[in-house]
Structures are given as structure tokens and as C-alpha cells.
Design a protein around this motif. Structure first.
Motif, PDB file in Angstrom:
ATOM      1  N   TYR A 479       7.259   5.136 -15.629  1.00 13.04           N
ATOM      2  CA  TYR A 479       6.742   4.890 -14.405  1.00 13.04           C
ATOM      3  C   TYR A 479       6.498   3.395 -14.296  1.00 13.04           C
ATOM      4  O   TYR A 479       5.912   2.621 -15.417  1.00 13.04           O
ATOM      5  N   ASP A 480       6.466   2.518 -13.339  1.00 12.74           N
ATOM      6  CA  ASP A 480       6.029   1.188 -13.077  1.00 12.74           C
ATOM      7  C   ASP A 480       4.851   1.287 -12.394  1.00 12.74           C
ATOM      8  O   ASP A 480       4.488   1.933 -11.932  1.00 12.74           O
ATOM      9  N   LEU A 481       3.847   0.205 -13.050  1.00  8.18           N
ATOM     10  CA  LEU A 481       2.527   0.104 -12.332  1.00  8.18           C
ATOM     11  C   LEU A 481       2.676  -0.495 -11.040  1.00  8.18           C
ATOM     12  O   LEU A 481       3.222  -1.761 -11.016  1.00  8.18           O
ATOM     13  N   LEU A 482       2.331   0.204 -10.071  1.00  9.04           N
ATOM     14  CA  LEU A 482       2.659  -0.375  -8.470  1.00  9.04           C
ATOM     15  C   LEU A 482       1.067  -1.124  -8.092  1.00  9.04           C
ATOM     16  O   LEU A 482       1.098  -2.287  -7.574  1.00  9.04           O
ATOM     17  N   HIS A 483      -0.026  -0.409  -8.323  1.00 11.88           N
ATOM     18  CA  HIS A 483      -1.110  -1.104  -7.799  1.00 11.88           C
ATOM     19  C   HIS A 483      -2.393  -0.458  -8.317  1.00 11.88           C
ATOM     20  O   HIS A 483      -2.213   0.654  -8.918  1.00 11.88           O
ATOM     21  N   SER A 484      -3.554  -1.039  -8.451  1.00 13.32           N
ATOM     22  CA  SER A 484      -4.923  -0.545  -8.869  1.00 13.32           C
ATOM     23  C   SER A 484      -5.843  -1.003  -8.102  1.00 13.32           C
ATOM     24  O   SER A 484      -5.706  -2.048  -7.515  1.00 13.32           O
ATOM     25  N   GLY A 485      -7.141  -0.177  -8.166  1.00  8.75           N
ATOM     26  CA  GLY A 485      -7.879  -0.817  -7.326  1.00  8.75           C
ATOM     27  C   GLY A 485      -9.372   0.012  -7.742  1.00  8.75           C
ATOM     28  O   GLY A 485      -9.278   1.186  -8.428  1.00  8.75           O
ATOM     29  N   THR A 486     -10.463  -0.385  -7.521  1.00 11.58           N
ATOM     30  CA  THR A 486     -11.667   0.370  -7.565  1.00 11.58           C
ATOM     31  C   THR A 486     -12.568   0.536  -6.393  1.00 11.58           C
ATOM     32  O   THR A 486     -12.517  -0.117  -5.610  1.00 11.58           O
TER      33      THR A 486
END
Length: 500
Positions: A479-486
């Protein structure tokens, strides 16, 4: 003349309820958003509207009628929460209308109207109303109806009234079973009174009428289960799983465990979870108890009130998890306090009281904007950023899997989960199917998008299984890393399947 007066009362009450719901409910057009549990219910409703069979094809552990309501909301408006908002307004208005009728049996003039308004402050209190959409919010109407029927019966022990109580019990069982414990108080006191009279014929008639009423109340759920060949699935989802959810250790002492949970429900520091704002409801109920004792003393009404309150409180404390919305079930027991406060309003101060209570209701229930909470140090995830990153993968058959209890992703992505277990459920006893299904789904590579939820201060997926490294390695390779958030609860990492 009387019909005209009732029309104006109903119109004023409905307008007030809608105004309060616009300010306090997440489903209102002002917010059009969902928090954790209502998002799960909305997903279940969307799945039902799309033809999936509850508990068999997709799983949650609340009552079937809750999903009927959410499915109806989707059918009214599937693109926003407007349909659900309309339904919630109807439920709250009917609840207010029954409270008004109940108070009218004890006071006249404008007192019941202002008393109902005060009651709504308690019922829509921010810490327990939880911005709407919860099982307790819907069940509140049927609890209030139960109180009204009891008061109207006035000790006649009418079999018709007992049948109606049974219907209400059946309906509430199909929302959330522990809330139905309130009627245990009615059964105990009524049974004692009839035995004391020696009226065994009336007692038998009441028991039969109550049982028939329960059967009538649950019949739609039974028909649904039979028609979809899902009787065992429905029974396990509505009742079986929830017995495990009580999570009383097999080697422990149930009485001692339950005693600790009852005490934990009275004070901060409960056995598993605590929600401080909920204790305001305990204060409201305590004030109401004082009113009941002072006004009715050792009467039969006091006996019923005490028994029903004790049984309801036991239902609130049963799981040992003191979430704020659990305490919404105590709202019916605030009616005496609301009536007592209304009786204190002087005739010439009615309009001033209406405005004052309205202001109090808004302050107590209005949703605090996220930007205000951010000023106080709370952090929020930007869901729109995740939605935009999902667009290249979006289709009618998109498969999305979210590893934590954040069903909002499914709602915002506009997808229906294709896995039976679409959020992480507790694995109690021998029931480890949800976690195993999650891991199998992730490692199968069938999902277009995986949102990995890492709770605060924990950097692994399912660390209790010992397979966190295997899962992380598979996601990194495929899988590709698309986005992250906290946000204030944890970290969210969004993966998209690699295009070959």
C-alpha cells in the motif's frame, strides 16, 4: 377553544424543540456531522437500506429498531443527515408532549409548559444527550410513556395499561435491553401490591397482559429475523454479545463486581470508564428524589419512583462503563424536580421564566464549536483532507477498512463496509472473530483503502495479537501512504492499495 389552545401549545413546543435540536444535535443542518457511536448506527442504517441483513451481513450490538430508524433517515435523505434530524426532532417533540400531559395531571395553567421546558434542559444536557443519535435518546420517549401510563392507571391495575407497558418494554428491548430494567420496578411494586391485596386473579391477568405486550413490541424484530433467515444472528447481536460485553470475570464474584460498579456510577473513578459531566444528571435526580419524598412521602407514587429509579440506575451501572450518554436513561426521574421548579414561577414572571430557561437550555446543551475547543488545547483531525485523498479510489464498490472505532470515515467516504465487522469490537471470552476477521481482511489485500487508527500513546495495530509487525510490513509493501492526521485521541494513517 380548548382545541385551539392545545394547537398553540403544540406549535410552541414543537418550535422550541426544533430550535434546541438545531443548536444541540449533531444531525442538525447547522452541523451535519456525526461522532463515534451514531456514525456506527448510521453505517448500519445505510447498509440496511442497501439490502444488507443486520447482524448476519454486517455487525453491531445495539437493538434492531435503532437501525430501522437510521435506515429510514437514509431513505429520507441519503446525502445529508437531514432525514435523521427530522426523526430525532419528532422523537424529542413527542417526549416533550408526553411530559406536558404528565405534568398537567398535577398542575394547571402555564405550569406544565414551563415545566416541560425545564425538563428539556435536563434531557438535552450536553454531558448526557451526547449531541443526539444514541439509543438512550430514542428510548427516552418510551420511558416517559411508561411513567405516564403508570400515573394514569392510578392503582387500578388495568390489564390494558399493563399490556401497553409490555409493548413499551418490547420496544425498548429492541433498542437496548438494559434500559428496559426500569419496568422491573413497576413489576416489583405492582406485584407486591396485588399480592398484599390477595387479588391473584388480577395479578395473573396483569402478568399475561404484560407478556402479550412484550411479544407485540418485539414482533417486528422477530418477523425481520425470520424473513431473513437470521434468527440466531439477530439474537446474538441484540442480546448474546451484550452479555459478554458485561465482562464480569468468570472467577469473580458477580455481587461484589456489580456492587463496585453501582458505587462507581455515583462518583468519578468508575471501574472502567468515567465521564464527569454525567454526574450532573445524578445531582438533578437527587434533587428530584428530595421533591418526591417531600411532596408524596410514603405514598405508592414514591414506592414506584424509588423502585424504577433503582432498577434504572442498576441498568446504567451494569457494564461498569460510565459513559455520559448512559445517564440519559435517568432523565425521566428529573420530571418531579422540573415540575417543582415550574411551580415556583410567579404568574407575572412567566415570559421572563421562558426566556431564562431557554438561555439555560442553550448554555447547557449547545454544541461547543471545535475552534473553541482548540483554543482550550483540544486537537481535531481534518476529515476533509482524508476525503480528498480517497477520491482516486472512490467507486460504487470501493472497499474501505478502518481499524478503530471511527465509522465516520465510511460515512464521509460515501461507502458501505463490505466486511461484516467494520470497526473493532471487544473480543470477550471465546469471541475473537472481529479481531481475526480484521487481520485476515488487511492481509488479504482486498481493500482499496485501509485507515489504521493508532490510539494515543500506542504505535501498533492489534499489539495484543503479536502480529503488529506482520501487519505493518504488509501495508508498507502493498500500500501507498496517502495521508495521516492526529487529534486528541490518537493518530490516523491512510493507506491506498498500490496500482500495478
Amino acid at each position: 377553544m380548548r382545541k385551539s389552545a392545545n394547537f398553540h401549545v403544540n406549535l410552541a413546543m414543537f418550535a422550541y424543540v426544533v430550535a434546541m435540536m438545531i443548536l444541540c444535535a449533531n444531525s442538525s443542518p447547522l452541523y451535519d456531522t456525526m461522532n463515534t457511536d451514531p456514525a456506527v448506527f448510521r453505517v448500519m442504517g445505510r447498509a440496511m437500506a442497501a439490502g444488507k441483513v443486520m447482524y448476519r451481513d454486517i455487525f453491531d450490538h445495539k437493538g434492531l429498531y435503532l437501525y430501522f430508524i437510521n435506515a429510514l433517515g437514509v431513505l429520507i435523505d441519503g446525502k445529508s443527515l437531514l432525514g435523521l434530524f427530522v426523526i430525532e426532532c419528532v422523537f424529542m417533540f413527542l417526549c416533550a408532549r408526553v411530559v406536558y400531559a404528565l405534568m398537567s395531571r398535577f398542575a394547571g395553567g402555564k405550569t406544565p409548559l414551563i415545566g416541560t421546558q425545564i425538563f428539556l434542559v435536563f434531557a438535552m444536557f450536553r454531558g448526557t444527550f451526547a449531541r443526539g443519535g444514541m439509543t438512550e435518546n430514542y428510548a427516552l420517549l418510551f420511558q416517559i410513556l411508561g411513567v405516564y401510563v403508570l400515573v394514569k392507571d392510578g392503582g387500578k391495575f388495568s390489564c390494558l395499561h399493563m399490556f401497553i407497558q409490555g409493548v413499551l418494554v418490547g420496544i425498548v428491548l429492541c433498542f437496548q435491553a438494559n434500559i428496559a430494567m426500569m419496568w422491573g420496578g413497576i413489576a416489583l411494586v405492582a406485584g407486591y401490591e396485588l399480592l398484599k391485596r390477595g387479588d391473584l386473579v388480577r395479578l395473573a391477568g396483569n402478568v399475561i397482559a404484560g407478556i402479550l405486550g412484550v411479544l407485540a413490541g418485539v414482533m417486528p424484530a422477530v418477523v425481520y429475523a425470520v424473513m431473513n433467515d437470521a434468527v440466531s444472528d439477530v439474537a446474538f447481536g441484540m442480546f448474546g454479545y451484550n452479555f459478554m460485553y458485561l465482562n464480569v470475570p468468570e472467577t469473580g464474584n458477580f455481587a461484589a463486581t456489580f456492587g463496585r460498579r453501582m458505587l462507581g456510577a455515583f462518583m468519578p473513578g468508575g471501574e472502567i470508564q468515567v465521564s464527569a459531566p454525567a454526574y450532573a444528571m445524578v445531582v438533578f435526580v437527587a434533587a428530584s428524589c428530595a421533591v418526591v419524598v417531600r411532596r408524596w412521602g410514603k405514598s405508592r407514587l414514591t414506592a414506584y419512583y424509588s423502585a424504577m429509579l433503582a432498577m434504572t440506575f442498576a441498568g446504567v451501572a451494569l457494564s461498569g462503563r460510565n459513559f455520559g450518554h448512559y445517564y440519559e436513561s435517568l432523565a425521566p426521574f428529573c420530571v418531579p424536580a422540573a415540575l417543582w421548579l415550574a411551580l415556583k414561577v410567579r404568574p407575572g414572571r412567566f415570559r421572563l421564566a421562558v426566556v431564562a430557561v431557554m438561555v439555560a437550555g442553550v448554555l447547557a446543551g449547545v454544541k461547543i464549536p471545535d475552534w473553541v475547543k482548540e483554543l482550550a488545547g483540544r486537537k481535531f483531525m481534518r476529515m476533509d483532507e482524508f476525503v480528498s485523498r480517497n477520491e482516486p479510489y472512490h467507486s460504487e464498490n470501493e472497499r474501505v477498512l478502518v481499524t478503530g472505532n471511527r465509522a465516520e470515515f465510511y460515512e464521509r467516504f460515501g461507502v458501505i463496509p463490505q466486511e461484516k465487522y467494520f470497526y473493532v469490537l471487544g473480543s470477550f471470552g471465546d469471541f475473537s472473530a472481529p479481531t481475526e476477521a480484521y487481520i485476515s481482511s488487511i492481509l488479504s489485500g482486498v481493500n482499496d483503502v485501509v485507515v489504521a487508527v493508532y490510539p494515543k500513546d500506542r504505535g501498533e495495530i492489534f499489539p495484543e495479537t503479536g502480529r503488529s509487525a506482520e501487519i505493518a510490513g504488509y501495508l508498507e509493501a502493498n500500500y501507498d501512504l496517502l495521508h495521516s492526521g492526529t487529534d486528541s485521541t490518537g493518530r490516523y494513517v491512510m493507506y491506498g492499495r498500490k496500482r500495478r
